[in-house]
Enzyme design. Structure first.
Site, short mmCIF file in Angstrom:
data_model
loop_
_atom_site.label_atom_id
_atom_site.label_comp_id
_atom_site.label_asym_id
_atom_site.label_seq_id
_atom_site.Cartn_x
_atom_site.Cartn_y
_atom_site.Cartn_z
N ASP A 103 0.84 -1.10 0.04
CA ASP A 103 0.10 -0.02 -0.02
C ASP A 103 0.75 1.18 -0.10
O ASP A 103 2.01 1.24 0.52
CB ASP A 103 -0.96 0.09 1.08
CG ASP A 103 -2.20 -0.98 1.10
OD1 ASP A 103 -2.19 -1.70 0.34
OD2 ASP A 103 -2.89 -0.78 2.05
N ASP A 104 0.27 2.45 -0.44
CA ASP A 104 0.50 3.88 -0.37
C ASP A 104 1.56 4.40 -1.61
O ASP A 104 1.98 5.42 -1.41
CB ASP A 104 1.24 3.98 1.17
CG ASP A 104 0.35 3.84 2.20
OD1 ASP A 104 -0.74 3.56 2.04
OD2 ASP A 104 0.64 4.24 3.31
N HIS A 154 -5.90 3.18 -3.95
CA HIS A 154 -6.02 3.42 -2.55
C HIS A 154 -6.32 5.00 -2.44
O HIS A 154 -5.75 5.45 -1.43
CB HIS A 154 -4.45 3.11 -1.98
CG HIS A 154 -4.41 2.81 -0.39
ND1 HIS A 154 -5.61 2.06 0.04
CD2 HIS A 154 -3.55 3.22 0.41
CE1 HIS A 154 -4.95 1.89 1.35
NE2 HIS A 154 -4.02 2.64 1.62
N HIS A 158 -5.04 9.42 0.57
CA HIS A 158 -5.03 8.40 1.81
C HIS A 158 -5.90 9.18 3.07
O HIS A 158 -5.57 8.93 4.06
CB HIS A 158 -3.63 8.17 2.32
CG HIS A 158 -3.54 6.77 3.02
ND1 HIS A 158 -3.91 6.77 4.51
CD2 HIS A 158 -3.10 5.61 2.65
CE1 HIS A 158 -3.75 5.60 4.87
NE2 HIS A 158 -3.28 4.89 3.91
N HIS A 248 3.53 -2.30 3.14
CA HIS A 248 3.71 -0.94 2.61
C HIS A 248 4.90 -0.73 1.84
O HIS A 248 5.91 -1.20 2.28
CB HIS A 248 3.70 -0.06 3.71
CG HIS A 248 2.15 -0.10 4.28
ND1 HIS A 248 1.92 -1.05 5.48
CD2 HIS A 248 1.05 0.56 4.33
CE1 HIS A 248 0.86 -0.90 5.81
NE2 HIS A 248 0.15 0.24 5.02
#
Length: 283
Positions: A103-104, A154, A158, A248
């Site tokens: 993620d991210d 995503h 965020h 991540h």
């Protein structure tokens, strides 16, 4: 956003927002992930993992104005609106298959190393990217696609979606879809809510854009930099058919995540696990 502000913000969100966000889930149970092997049912309640960090590089987080934003994408076939996110994958009976997710990102400091490790072992993974990172690192998106990885949405910045109005959520999700499609030639088929916090509007917007909601069954908690060995142990202990692992590749110092992948990936393969990605929506 500066490093110390990010760290402070994370702690504040963990203390103040996670409970609120998870309480807003429709039909989903809150609480920490159970230590027993995850269920293969895609309708099980989501794990209550801590929030993912925001990235450190200000230049990679230039936010384009959202006011008056009008998406230019063609209409996408709508899916059935789920009430819970998918937690694990229903592979063929007896198949020892798992899914790794990151993620991210993409972050040019860490994502390339992760891609190299995945390529070395000839496995595919899922990357849930933030639009504000993706827009400045399109080369990494193209590299992901060329290697056969799945790119998911995503959101753009965020945010905690459960604290937003539906009209505020829409550009966060739509703009990221647009960047992904413009870069790799196809829109994302999967969506993950930041912090694992879902509500009715998030499920509906994702479905309207043709995306299935995916959570996770094993949380490495790598965002908290617990140590490479700890991350490796969490993955290996949680390994089971159908498991979806949360890692991540951005949002802070992810050197431990990079090192941990190099250790646990060959061990999973030696243990007979096939590391793969969904073959179709809603598998």
């Amino acid at each position: 956003m500066k490093t110390h502000q990010i760290a402070a913000g994370r702690r504040t969100l963990i203390r103040g927002f996670t409970a609120v966000g998870l309480a807003a889930l429709t039909g989903c149970a809150a609480g920490e992930r159970a230590s027993s092997p995850p269920s293969a049912s895609p309708s099980a309640a989501p794990a209550a993992g801590p929030p993912a960090a925001r990235a450190l590089n200000p230049s990679a987080y230039r936010l384009r104005p959202m006011a008056g934003y009008e998406p230019q994408r063609a209409a996408t076939a709508k899916l059935t609106v789920r009430h819970k996110p998918i937690l694990s994958m229903d592979f063929e009976r007896g198949e020892r298959a798992m899914v790794l997710t990151f993620d991210d990102g993409p972050d040019p400091r860490y994502t390339p190393d992760i891609l190299r490790t995945l390529r070395k072992h000839d496995v595919r993974a899922m990357f849930f990217v933030c639009g504000e990172m993706a827009v400045d690192n399109k080369d990494l998106l193209r590299e992901m696609a060329d290697d056969g990885h799945v790119i998911g949405n995503h959101t753009w910045t965020h945010p905690l979606l459960t604290r937003m109005t539906r009209s505020g959520m829409r550009p966060e999700i739509e703009r990221t879809c647009e960047v992904i499609e413009d870069t790799v030639g196809e829109p994302p088929a999967w969506f993950r809510a930041p912090y694992g916090a879902w509500n009715r509007a998030a499920f509906r917007l994702g479905a309207d854009l043709g995306m299935e909601p995916l959570a996770w069954t094993v949380d490495t908690l790598d965002w908290n930099t617990p140590g490479t060995g700890t991350i490796v142990t969490r993955v290996l202990r949680g390994a089971a058919p159908g498991v979806v692992v949360l890692n991540h590749d951005a949002g802070g110092n992810r050197s431990q995540s990079v090192s941990a992948l190099r250790e646990y990936l060959p061990q999973l393969i030696d243990d007979g696990y096939r590391i793969t990605v969904p073959r179709r929506r809603g598998i």
